[in-house]
Design an enzyme around this catalytic site. Structure first.
Site, PDB file in Angstrom:
ATOM      1  N   PRO A 120       6.859 -18.580  17.892  1.00 25.17           N
ATOM      2  CA  PRO A 120       6.285 -17.439  18.608  1.00 25.17           C
ATOM      3  C   PRO A 120       4.885 -17.519  19.132  1.00 25.17           C
ATOM      4  CG  PRO A 120       7.422 -16.614  16.420  1.00 25.17           C
ATOM      5  CD  PRO A 120       7.225 -18.270  16.503  1.00 25.17           C
ATOM      6  N   GLU A 128      11.753 -26.226  28.127  1.00 22.71           N
ATOM      7  CA  GLU A 128      11.654 -27.864  28.310  1.00 22.71           C
ATOM      8  C   GLU A 128      10.381 -28.249  28.945  1.00 22.71           C
ATOM      9  OE1 GLU A 128      14.097 -29.646  26.556  1.00 22.71           O
ATOM     10  OE2 GLU A 128      15.699 -28.299  26.410  1.00 22.71           O
ATOM     11  N   GLY A 129       9.351 -27.239  28.847  1.00 27.11           N
ATOM     12  CA  GLY A 129       8.171 -27.416  29.655  1.00 27.11           C
ATOM     13  C   GLY A 129       8.195 -26.781  30.850  1.00 27.11           C
ATOM     14  N   HIS A 152       7.099 -24.895  34.729  1.00 26.12           N
ATOM     15  CA  HIS A 152       7.049 -25.685  35.954  1.00 26.12           C
ATOM     16  C   HIS A 152       5.382 -26.161  35.871  1.00 26.12           C
ATOM     17  CE1 HIS A 152       7.487 -26.293  40.372  1.00 26.12           C
ATOM     18  NE2 HIS A 152       6.453 -25.775  40.433  1.00 26.12           N
TER      19      HIS A 152
END
Length: 392
Positions: free
Chosen positions: A141, A371-372, A374
């Site tokens: 979180p 997943e990361g 931009h």
């Protein structure tokens, strides 16, 4: 129910670069998507429900751990085959590809690479067949782009570990049988633990009210004094580099998958533009629509070449994390832009479930973040080319 008329764009004849095995794998996935995903996916997206009946099909086309050795139930394919499978699945829906990506790169991969032989034999064949479904617990979180700040932890209790904490935005969580969970030990070192659904104190509440990835099950992983056997610790790698290695594999799959979503939007828009008549001729004959379509196929082609070269580097074990970041960032951004332009070509029809474009657009709003983000991937490239860390 509309027939799936998808025809894959290949403007630069990339098929000439693929092996016969690559094309067989891709075509099997493509046909499965046309048969088992396309006819139902709009209904499930509207219901915000994951179609669990497709799990067996995903396993059959090799979507679960395609590069895992056959010894452990995988298909033993190369990295380009993995990419092509992800491309075809995401052409159907990003949420379905997320399910396969998590299973392959975030659950099977760490067990294969960081686990011991007993763990590989116990879990990988069941995960490859879909008998077990897995989740990956890293994001918390209060710790997303900064996973190293995680507070989930475990203590050595002599004959077991005691795990406490929570993970958020976890694909497959509501129905997972096992979860690869990243937590800090008493010295603050990050390790991976295999947590099974049957362990007391482990719960997986579902996340509702999503406008994106509606056909994917998302939830939390909550650990309240969960007793984890010591044999469930992944022994062969620790530290933040361990989960980031998994994310490299998943991001690589996303770089291919996003192309699939873009291809579907482009193909839909091209077909519509040829059929839709305004002012006495198909709108594909107007300059502004041709501009949109020409830019779409150009950007898709560039992304295809980027992913293909990255696949070659992956096969040679030469692909760097920064190269994977570049492909993930570029290709997802490209797909989002293609989806938005395609929606405009369809006008008002573009926002309906009659066509796939709006669903792809909403899904990609998650893919560009997970997943990361931009921006984080942009800084990874910046760090790689300058040597200066903008994260601190």
């Amino acid at each position: 129910m509309k027939p799936d008329l998808f025809e894959a764009p290949d403007y630069y004849n990339l098929d000439d670069l693929f092996s016969e095995e690559h094309k067989l794998v891709r075509d099997a996935a493509r046909e499965w998507v046309k048969r088992d995903v396309s006819p139902i996916i709009e209904t499930y997206a509207q219901k915000a429900e994951f179609p669990k009946q497709i799990i067996g099909g995903l396993a059959e086309i090799g979507a679960f751990g395609p590069y895992i050795p056959e010894t452990y139930g995988g298909a033993g394919l190369d990295q380009i085959s993995y990419g092509l499978i992800m491309q075809e699945i995401e052409r159907g829906d990003s949420g379905v590809r997320s399910t396969a990506s998590v299973q392959s790169s975030l659950v099977m991969y760490p067990i294969w690479k960081y686990g011991n032989e007993e763990q590989r034999q116990k879990y990988l064949p069941k995960l490859a067949s879909g008998a077990f479904m897995g989740a990956f617990g890293l994001t918390e979180p209060n710790h997303g782009s900064n996973p190293g700040g995680m507070t989930t932890n475990y203590k050595d209790m002599g004959d077991h570990y005691l795990l406490n904490g929570a993970k958020l935005w976890i694909s497959n969580a509501p129905f997972c049988d096992v979860a690869v969970v990243w937590a800090k030990n008493e010295e603050g070192r990050i390790h991976g633990l295999i947590v099974e659904r049957s362990m007391e104190g482990f719960s997986t509440p579902e996340t509702h009210n999503k406008w994106s990835l509606r056909a994917s099950a998302t939830g939390e992983l909550i650990f309240q004094d969960v007793k984890v056997p010591k044999g469930n610790l992944l022994p062969n790698k620790s530290g933040l580099g361990a989960p980031l290695g998994c994310l490299d594999s998943a991001r690589y799959g996303i770089a291919w998958g996003a192309i699939g979503a873009a291809m579907d939007c482009y193909d839909t828009a091209l077909r519509y533009a040829k059929e839709r008549v305004q002012f006495g001729k198909p709108i594909a004959g107007f300059q502004l629509q041709q501009k949109k379509l020409a830019e779409m196929i150009t950007e898709i082609t560039k992304a295809q070449l980027l992913a293909f070269r990255l696949g070659q580097l992956k096969n040679e074990d030469k692909a760097t994390s920064a190269q994977i970041s570049m492909a993930k960032r570029n290709n997802v951004d490209m797909a989002l832009k293609v989806a938005r332009e395609a929606r405009q070509i369809l006008g008002g029809m573009g926002i309906t479930g009659e066509y796939s474009i709006m669903r792809h657009m909403m899904n990609l709003e998650s893919v560009v973040t997970y997943e990361g983000t931009h921006d984080i991937h942009l800084l990874i490239t910046g760090l790689d080319i300058t040597g200066l860390n903008a994260f601190k």
